[in-house]
Design an enzyme around this catalytic site. Structure first.
Site, PDB file in Angstrom:
ATOM      1  N   GLY A   1       1.040  -1.376  -0.115  1.00 12.60           N
ATOM      2  CA  GLY A   1       0.014   0.083   0.148  1.00 12.60           C
ATOM      3  C   GLY A   1       0.871   1.144   0.066  1.00 12.60           C
ATOM      4  N   CYS A   2       0.021   2.395  -0.385  1.00 12.74           N
ATOM      5  CA  CYS A   2       1.063   3.657  -0.502  1.00 12.74           C
ATOM      6  C   CYS A   2       1.891   3.830   0.503  1.00 12.74           C
ATOM      7  CB  CYS A   2      -0.145   4.849  -1.242  1.00 12.74           C
ATOM      8  SG  CYS A   2      -1.433   4.538  -0.014  1.00 12.74           S
TER       9      CYS A   2
END
Lengths: 344, 344, 344, 344
Positions: B147-148
């Protein structure tokens, strides 16, 4: 009332004018400047055309003496010399700079890198965090209006620290501000092409508002702590959000935190404690004198996240100054400050 | 190489196309969609005119099977069904959603509020945090791209936790993201008039990236902790900054922290540890695959502030996915990713 | 190729570096400065760390002479003195300032309020509007790269004026630009708090790009006219849109206009004529060298509206300069410029 | 006064509430909705907490009948059915939609693609362009409040056309608006990631405000023309600027143009004609009811450029509506509208 504003061409002064223009008890507003005497205010700020087509006055004791209230909105280091001669029981001096906030001159010198005001003047100054100091504010001849960050931080944390609900020794404060806090002087840091579509961190552990926060926590919540405090620059003009983190003491629930905040501020019209906050943002106070507070307890870590939003130029500067003036003038403290936020 | 992109019309897919278009080893890129089969990609996204004037293909096993690499950039809950039948030693599947990141299906279900992928598939998935898992990535048929937020958080914290320089039990992570992280579907939260000139906090203690961060800290730094993690929406399109706070262990200096980070990443071209950072901001990595890290020790509180910035759609999504593909294809990991950031 | 960039610390220079860094035929880039000799480029611009960790060189003929191509990206008035001694058949000089664009020194003096370059040097300069002057550009030792506004205006209008489809005597050009066009020196006009959430008009009828537009219309479309041209500052960093208005001649249809544009640019990979444009915006060319054009005929008034968008620092400056260099170096003109726009 | 607002949850309604909240003559404000009856207004818009903690009412004739003034701020096509039954001499209906502005039903149908209101109702409606129609407004039971673009365009052009200083047959109007004009319903066009850092053109020659502008020019300036009008979307929330171009008639000077505008508006407190405008921008009227106008004559082309700025949700909608209500209620027309613009 006759009002004088020193440093009228800065953003603090500009916002004082915007707000005082609609204040029902203000008869006259004179603008004072050290550098632009004689020039028309509406020439510098065309948006005030037809509203303030009048010349800026030079700063001198005589003309300032005729004012009932003098607001000073100048850079740090200016009012420590300018205001002391004007102190008098017949006049209210409200200083928006940091010059009279810190009680210890050595602390001022360390954080501001400037010479402090004379100690005997500092001792006369009253800290103007409205909701926590109304009685002293009412009497004060020289008022040190709080900084923008400390206002948001203190209003949200003082009740919880004072009532011993959160452990302040592990307190971490992550603060975010719009760019207007940097004032109206262009610099690389406020240069649109480098600020737009960008988020920066600045003055890590080094912001001059740190000692102000610590001093007020000691004064109002009776806790002597050192806080970790960082500041971020958000690509927007107005608004401050502070996100603070601290463990709660054993047995404390989210409801306890909310109740404590709500009880503290039940007679404070400008502080709104939000129970539900699926949407909690700086724009909900835009252009208004509100400070909105929200708190959530992370049951997994037993840590509370306390969030506070203000408009940095209103509640964080000019609005709170006028709120203080209202108290001093025995007016309802909301007089002239009943703006609905510009949510859009 | 023949590349397939599923979910090409979302922002993750769009960025994969932007980056792969300049990748020297990519021969063909096919775009797959469940809902817009047959429509021209450049009609939906006119900025790709003359670059991608080709129709979107329907998703079916046959056409996907002919790809050497399949990137999936779909909302959570889609690839847990779509990808398992495609798993094969002849093909690399790189999933940008959260469907295969969490090893415990119950945890997935709790945080994502969706049905998890089959446990035997989850077990085959490799977590694609490039700088910490290169060997496993090289072998992986099914890659769970991070995920970012976890990318920014983990790259900056893992070395310091692993080397026992900071105390992770008091870890607080304050994360800020641009709006593109919310994807391309309009909503009130991404409505310009309510997002512009506004800073929001959202999903307080409730973001689905929390278990991903905790799992990776356990996997790579051998520490089992619960983190306090909050997320803010910043009025900009691209960029993530995470500001993390933790006490250092006795005797640890700022230099120790910096050295640890620099040594960890000395052979990692995309992680830059910045010693001096008067100006530290998201734009310094804009449009690039860099993760820049800075750390400062607050000697007053003995707490470290660790800051990390990435472009959420590059290093936080498409860029890291391509970096992983490069490793799998035995290419230099920077191939096709040597962009200079768009600082302005 | 060995490249020299004079004025590397401005935004034009910065973009040259960004683009040339990925150019396959460039071996070495030296950066020259008049004021910051010896300082590290990556210290001034941290986003170039690990990419350009090298010192700026002082400007002197010797070091500049060793370059095959010299780009000058300095404020107006600098290169009129700096470049003439460097003119040589062995070297290509590409000037991004306005110093060599205007053929009539009196016109330069009138609009730029500066002393013009020597007339014999001006005469040697070739105007670098790529799509309209390739043959001359190929031979040119001294190239005057076009201004940002003229590039957008001319590419969209020249075909229609040259083919006598619109009446240029009634031509009105309404131009809008992002703030990066103002360069990297902070000023009130680029001060975030006064530029954000604001749209301004500036230099009404007085922009120095007006004579450049008129001269090029005369040179390339054989029409001698005076244009009405105004410029607006839009709260964004990159992007120019020009909206131009002119009556069409009797019997001309919208299809005629579109066909004319499409035929003119059928062999020009960077000019895209858009037939349909429900969504036509500056971001469709962001970070790329494209110029996108759209035209619509208002049947009620028989007036055509011609719209053109470019990225002002790419096609409007550094990108077009490199495109010109490619032509001069007998490379494909798209070499190193095949970026997909960052639509988001 | 008892006020009713229909469509209170849109941006027009929201701004009516913001402004009426400070109006000294307003006693009560009821909010009506067709879709959210019973829900708390401050739940939908938390920024109104403690200010409007009241439930939305369903729309029915009885409750609306008890209001002295009803403002309708609904999408086009709604009030053509809703308002006619409420028309009465005892009540003022002020419609902010376009339903009653156009006198010719066929024209409405053509531009709005909707069924027009009954012709006999249209005939009763008065066009509420305050500065040009005060006498009729004072009497009107049904007021058609002007559109945002027409307000900016007409206030700046009507005097010059009426006095025959500019030639309206060659009139070109280039209009630019902030995003709030698109209302509060999310769409791709208002999606932050695609709107931020972007400038778009939309509805080229096709905006429904075109016939409104032409009708008003005929009504108030006695000229029957077709205008070329295009609209642009600027990445900001509030603000409209219109830049209009027209040749002046023989012998007309810039002073003539300025004098004409100044004389026309000398008794109109909300229209400010700016003689000097080195800085002319939308923010100079932000949050206020001002319309600021500037004009410059291009002596090279004998064409005038006329610029007008308003806040689209104030003077372009809610503010002008309240100004009209003031006139109808025999109040000073500035009552409750004396806001200083938020320049920063």
């Amino acid at each position: 009332m006759k009002i004088g504003i020193v440093g009228a061409s800065g953003y603090g002064g500009l916002e004082l004018i915007r707000l005082l223009h609609q204040h029902p008890e203000v008869e006259q507003i004179d603008l004072f400047t050290s550098s632009e005497e004689g020039s028309m205010f509406s020439a510098k700020y065309p948006h005030t055309l037809t509203l303030y087509d009048r010349a800026l006055k030079g700063i001198n004791e005589d003309s300032l003496s005729s004012c009932n209230v003098v607001f000073a909105s100048t850079p740090a280091g200016v009012t420590s010399e300018l205001l002391p001669p004007l102190i008098s029981e017949e006049r209210r001096l409200i200083d928006l700079s940091g010059d009279f906030r810190l009680k210890d001159p050595a602390v001022y010198k360390h954080w501001y890198k400037k010479e402090p005001a004379p100690i005997e003047v500092i001792e006369q100054a009253t800290y103007g965090l409205t909701e926590w100091n109304r009685d002293a504010i009412r009497q004060a001849c020289l008022l040190a209006n709080p900084g923008c960050y400390p206002t948001a931080v203190l209003l949200s944390l003082l009740p919880l620290i004072k009532e011993r609900l959160i452990d302040p020794t592990q307190l971490v404060i992550d603060a975010k501000s719009g760019v207007s806090g940097a004032g109206n002087t262009p610099s690389q840091m406020t240069h649109f092409s480098e600020t737009n579509e960008n988020l920066s961190i600045y003055k890590i552990h080094a912001h001059q508002h740190i000692p102000e926060i610590e001093q007020a926590i000691e004064q109002f919540a009776n806790a002597s702590i050192a806080v970790t405090f960082t500041t971020h620059l958000v690509p927007m003009t107005r608004g401050i959000m502070t996100t603070s983190y601290a463990p709660v003491y054993e047995g404390i629930t989210e409801e306890d935190l909310l109740n404590c905040l709500q009880e503290t501020y039940q007679s404070s019209p400008f502080v709104r404690v939000m129970q539900d906050a699926t949407k909690f943002c700086t724009k909900q106070v835009y252009g208004s004198n509100f400070c909105d507070i929200h708190v959530k307890l992370d049951r997994r870590t037993n840590r509370a996240t306390i969030i506070s939003v203000i408009d940095n130029v209103v509640k964080g500067a000019a609005g709170q100054a006028i709120q203080n003036m209202n108290i001093q003038m025995e007016l309802d403290e909301t007089t002239g400050l009943t703006h609905v936020p510009l949510f859009i």
